[in-house]
Write a protein that holds these residues in place. Structure first.
Motif, PDB file in Angstrom:
ATOM      1  N   ASP A 199       0.847  -1.195   0.000  1.00 45.43           N
ATOM      2  CA  ASP A 199       0.000   0.000   0.000  1.00 45.43           C
ATOM      3  C   ASP A 199       0.881   1.243   0.000  1.00 45.43           C
ATOM      4  O   ASP A 199       1.816   1.361   0.799  1.00 45.43           O
ATOM      5  CB  ASP A 199      -0.905  -0.010   1.222  1.00 45.43           C
ATOM      6  CG  ASP A 199      -1.937  -1.113   1.161  1.00 45.43           C
ATOM      7  OD1 ASP A 199      -2.221  -1.577   0.041  1.00 45.43           O
ATOM      8  OD2 ASP A 199      -2.436  -1.525   2.219  1.00 45.43           O
ATOM      9  N   LEU A 413     -17.115   6.909  -1.732  1.00 41.70           N
ATOM     10  CA  LEU A 413     -16.921   5.798  -0.801  1.00 41.70           C
ATOM     11  C   LEU A 413     -18.015   4.752  -0.971  1.00 41.70           C
ATOM     12  O   LEU A 413     -17.747   3.543  -0.947  1.00 41.70           O
ATOM     13  CB  LEU A 413     -16.896   6.328   0.632  1.00 41.70           C
ATOM     14  CG  LEU A 413     -16.691   5.293   1.734  1.00 41.70           C
ATOM     15  CD1 LEU A 413     -15.325   4.622   1.593  1.00 41.70           C
ATOM     16  CD2 LEU A 413     -16.835   5.931   3.110  1.00 41.70           C
ATOM     17  N   CYS A 418     -13.920   3.122  -1.653  1.00 42.86           N
ATOM     18  CA  CYS A 418     -12.683   3.802  -1.282  1.00 42.86           C
ATOM     19  C   CYS A 418     -12.782   5.244  -1.738  1.00 42.86           C
ATOM     20  O   CYS A 418     -13.739   5.632  -2.406  1.00 42.86           O
ATOM     21  CB  CYS A 418     -11.465   3.117  -1.918  1.00 42.86           C
ATOM     22  SG  CYS A 418     -11.573   3.020  -3.728  1.00 42.86           S
ATOM     23  N   ARG A 425     -10.720  12.642   4.448  1.00 45.38           N
ATOM     24  CA  ARG A 425     -11.089  11.308   4.926  1.00 45.38           C
ATOM     25  C   ARG A 425     -10.631  11.151   6.363  1.00 45.38           C
ATOM     26  O   ARG A 425      -9.753  11.883   6.833  1.00 45.38           O
ATOM     27  CB  ARG A 425     -10.467  10.214   4.062  1.00 45.38           C
ATOM     28  CG  ARG A 425      -8.941  10.157   4.103  1.00 45.38           C
ATOM     29  CD  ARG A 425      -8.401   9.087   3.153  1.00 45.38           C
ATOM     30  NE  ARG A 425      -6.983   8.830   3.325  1.00 45.38           N
ATOM     31  CZ  ARG A 425      -6.021   9.512   2.754  1.00 45.38           C
ATOM     32  NH1 ARG A 425      -6.316  10.532   1.961  1.00 45.38           N
ATOM     33  NH2 ARG A 425      -4.748   9.198   2.960  1.00 45.38           N
ATOM     34  N   PRO A 430     -10.430   3.544   3.408  1.00 46.77           N
ATOM     35  CA  PRO A 430      -9.481   2.983   2.429  1.00 46.77           C
ATOM     36  C   PRO A 430      -9.238   3.955   1.279  1.00 46.77           C
ATOM     37  O   PRO A 430     -10.142   4.688   0.862  1.00 46.77           O
ATOM     38  CB  PRO A 430     -10.196   1.718   1.939  1.00 46.77           C
ATOM     39  CG  PRO A 430     -11.643   1.963   2.191  1.00 46.77           C
ATOM     40  CD  PRO A 430     -11.725   2.837   3.404  1.00 46.77           C
ATOM     41  N   VAL A 431      -8.009   3.956   0.763  1.00 43.38           N
ATOM     42  CA  VAL A 431      -7.618   4.798  -0.363  1.00 43.38           C
ATOM     43  C   VAL A 431      -7.643   3.953  -1.626  1.00 43.38           C
ATOM     44  O   VAL A 431      -7.178   2.812  -1.646  1.00 43.38           O
ATOM     45  CB  VAL A 431      -6.217   5.395  -0.134  1.00 43.38           C
ATOM     46  CG1 VAL A 431      -5.790   6.243  -1.327  1.00 43.38           C
ATOM     47  CG2 VAL A 431      -6.204   6.234   1.142  1.00 43.38           C
ATOM     48  N   CYS A 432      -8.215   4.517  -2.670  1.00 46.52           N
ATOM     49  CA  CYS A 432      -8.372   3.775  -3.924  1.00 46.52           C
ATOM     50  C   CYS A 432      -7.019   3.474  -4.551  1.00 46.52           C
ATOM     51  O   CYS A 432      -6.130   4.338  -4.611  1.00 46.52           O
ATOM     52  CB  CYS A 432      -9.224   4.576  -4.909  1.00 46.52           C
ATOM     53  SG  CYS A 432     -10.946   4.775  -4.402  1.00 46.52           S
ATOM     54  N   LYS A 436      -9.186   1.339  -9.139  1.00 42.77           N
ATOM     55  CA  LYS A 436     -10.375   2.139  -8.859  1.00 42.77           C
ATOM     56  C   LYS A 436     -10.315   3.535  -9.471  1.00 42.77           C
ATOM     57  O   LYS A 436     -11.192   4.362  -9.207  1.00 42.77           O
ATOM     58  CB  LYS A 436     -10.570   2.267  -7.345  1.00 42.77           C
ATOM     59  CG  LYS A 436     -10.819   0.944  -6.625  1.00 42.77           C
ATOM     60  CD  LYS A 436     -12.163   0.344  -7.033  1.00 42.77           C
ATOM     61  CE  LYS A 436     -12.459  -0.900  -6.211  1.00 42.77           C
ATOM     62  NZ  LYS A 436     -13.771  -1.494  -6.554  1.00 42.77           N
TER      63      LYS A 436
END
Length: 584
Positions: A199, A413, A418, A425, A430-432, A436
């Motif tokens: 990540d 979201l 995400c 946020r 969660p981060v795309c 995505k």
């Protein structure tokens, strides 16, 4: 008018004068005969009502009613005046209903203020500047430009659906994954898979790729002070990467404590970059600056108009560092002017600063204030929110722009599971990833379409009445708002010819491939006219309208209402008690 109810008939000595009795006898009516009497209580009530009615008609101030209670008046005249009276009531009701509809649906009017406002009462606009150069190109072999990396990615994906580049370093791979989110998304495939790897902390990668500040912001002048740009500008995370903002509020003053942006700013407050900005916020859009504030305050303000009282800067980029595959054929800088408490959204509206140009931006403030009287109205009626009426999840300060951004975050979201790395946020969202990009890129349009369809359906259900329609985002304007309109002019800025004329060869040796532009931002006028939201129809205006309509058609007033109440309560009771005593 002959009044008989439940066998009630007036005695001649009470209800009718002698002339009426004689005329009745002439007409052949025998009034001497006594009909069967109803019960004493019912007869007294009826007689009291008739006496009160005739008394009221002879003394009332309402036009036309006196003709309805006169005994000698022929019945056809009474019918005529009854029709006129009913028509007057109908006209009054119609006009008062129109006035009530206008009062309920459009109670607020925006008009110009009586006095002009000096520019020192408002902050200088926040200026966010984004370079189109997101990463300095470092050619190696076939090159590591965005396009060459993307071609390699496509080649591996078509062969094995697994991206295993052999001639790309892990650092370059992280930069490529980050550039996929920042560069133009037209080439991103809808079925793009997630690239294998840990990540990413996109903010750290963007800072690593970020060109040096002092090379791109060559020099600036603010309040007659030169070359102190790093004290005025702060890094801002936007949808197009890291930009620099002048005179914007700190993230700790805009975002709530549980957000990622607030957390990052808290970590950076101990650094020298932001140490000069760790100040108490004395300003708010609704209250303005406190009377005791000094000339130099936070956010900054100026005392007059003109280029000498604005900000002046020289922006620089380098031909060999431009990656046209990432940001397209138009290079240079993007500049957005916004209120200090607004989060900049660079992709929505901006001013282009091309290279080799001098751009002058004259600012004309547009401010709307609020009178105290409209605070009592419902926000949907006045079509704006006061600061305490609309609480946002991520922001401490309500503005229409911040609300729309938060709505987009929530929709993204829900839609994608995400959010984009630059969106507000909390720490658990969660981060795309790369898979995505297509989803969150289309989410904004889907949200706009959904809002449009919802409003259209509500308008159709209300027969096209668009007043008071609430969208799903519920992002009405703030009652007190500040915007900065601009007038832009530009001219050529030929750095090479200037250096050649001055015989300066050292500059091009120190900064090879340099291309420069100059930017000046200032207020056009020292005073400006604000707009003000105030009551179009207050309760006083509405009552005055109703009184005027009643007076025009019927001669009706508050005393007329008291008069009616008096006759059919106190006077009626007195007459009834008097008749009861006479009978006994």
């Amino acid at each position: 008018m002959f009044l008989r109810e439940k066998g009630c008939e007036l005695d001649a000595s009470i209800a009718r004068p002698e002339s009426d009795l004689e005329s009745s006898n002439i007409a052949g009516i025998d009034l001497s005969s006594k009909p069967s009497r109803p019960p004493a209580g019912v007869s007294s009530i009826c007689k009291s009502f008739v006496i009160t009615y005739h008394d009221y008609c002879s003394h009332t101030s309402i036009h036309g009613v006196q003709y309805l209670g006169e005994h000698p008046r022929p019945i056809r005249e009474k019918v005529f005046w009854l029709c006129v009276f009913v028509a007057s009531i109908y006209c009054c009701s119609t006009l008062i209903n129109n006035a009530y509809t206008k009062w309920t649906e459009t109670p607020v009017i925006v008009s110009f203020a009586e006095k002009s406002t000096p520019v020192w009462n408002i902050p200088f606009p926040a200026v966010t500047i984004c370079s189109e150069t997101k990463r300095i190109l470092k050619p190696k072999g076939n090159g590591t430009s965005y396009r060459s990396l993307y071609n390699q990615f496509n080649e591996y994906m078509q062969q094995s659906r697994i991206f295993k580049p052999e001639n790309i370093t892990p650092s370059e791979l992280e930069e490529f994954r980050t550039l996929l989110h920042v560069c133009n998304s037209q080439i991103v495939d809808q079925d793009m898979p997630l690239i294998a790897g840990d990540d990413l902390d996109y903010l750290n990668v963007l800072e690593r790729m970020l060109p040096p500040f002092e090379r791109y912001f060559f020099y600036c002048r603010w309040l007659s002070r030169f070359n102190e740009c790093d004290k005025f500008f702060t890094k801002t995370l936007t949808e197009e990467g890291i930009c620099y903002t002048f005179n914007g509020l700190r993230p700790t003053d805009i975002y709530r404590e549980d957000t990622y942006q607030y957390h990052i700013e808290k970590q950076m407050e101990t650094k020298a970059w932001n140490s000069t900005r760790a100040k108490h916020l004395p300003w708010s859009l609704e209250t303005g600056y406190p009377p005791t504030s000094d000339v130099e305050t936070y956010p900054a303000r100026v005392l007059s108009a003109g280029a000498r009282s604005g900000i002046f800067m020289a922006l620089q980029s380098f031909k060999q560092e431009v990656d046209y595959a990432c940001r397209g054929p138009v290079q240079g800088f993007k500049v957005i002017l916004h209120a200090p408490d607004d989060v900049p959204q660079v992709s929505k509206q901006f001013v282009r600063i091309p290279m080799g140009k001098e751009v002058l931006i004259a600012v004309k403030p547009s401010m709307i204030t609020t009178s105290s009287g409209i605070a009592e109205y419902d926000p949907l009626r006045r079509q704006c929110f006061l600061s305490h009426e609309r609480s946002l999840r991520f922001f401490k300060v309500y503005t229409e722009s911040n609300c729309q951004l938060e709505c987009l975050v929530n929709f993204t979201l829900t839609r994608c599971g995400c959010v984009k790395f630059s969106m507000p946020r909390d720490m658990n969202m969660p981060v795309c990833g790369e898979d995505k990009i297509y989803c969150y890129d289309r989410a904004e349009r889907e949200l706009l379409v959904r809002e449009f369809q919802r409003v259209r359906a509500l308008n159709m259900a209300s027969d096209g009445d668009q007043i008071g329609v609430e969208t799903a985002c519920n992002c009405m304007p703030a009652c007190t708002s500040l915007a900065y309109n601009t007038e832009i002019s530009q001219a050529n800025f030929d750095l090479d010819e200037m250096l050649l004329a001055e015989g300066d060869t050292e500059f091009m040796q120190e900064y090879p491939g340099s291309q420069m532009s100059r930017l000046s931002i200032y207020f056009k006028q020292s005073q400006f006219i604000t707009s003000k939201r105030s009551e179009l129809y207050g309760i006083t205006d509405f009552l005055a309208n109703c009184g005027g309509i009643f007076g025009l058609f019927m001669g009706f007033s508050i005393l007329s209402m008291v008069e009616m109440w008096y006759h059919f309560t106190l006077r009626f009771w007195s007459n009834w008690k008097h008749l009861a005593r006479v009978r006994t």
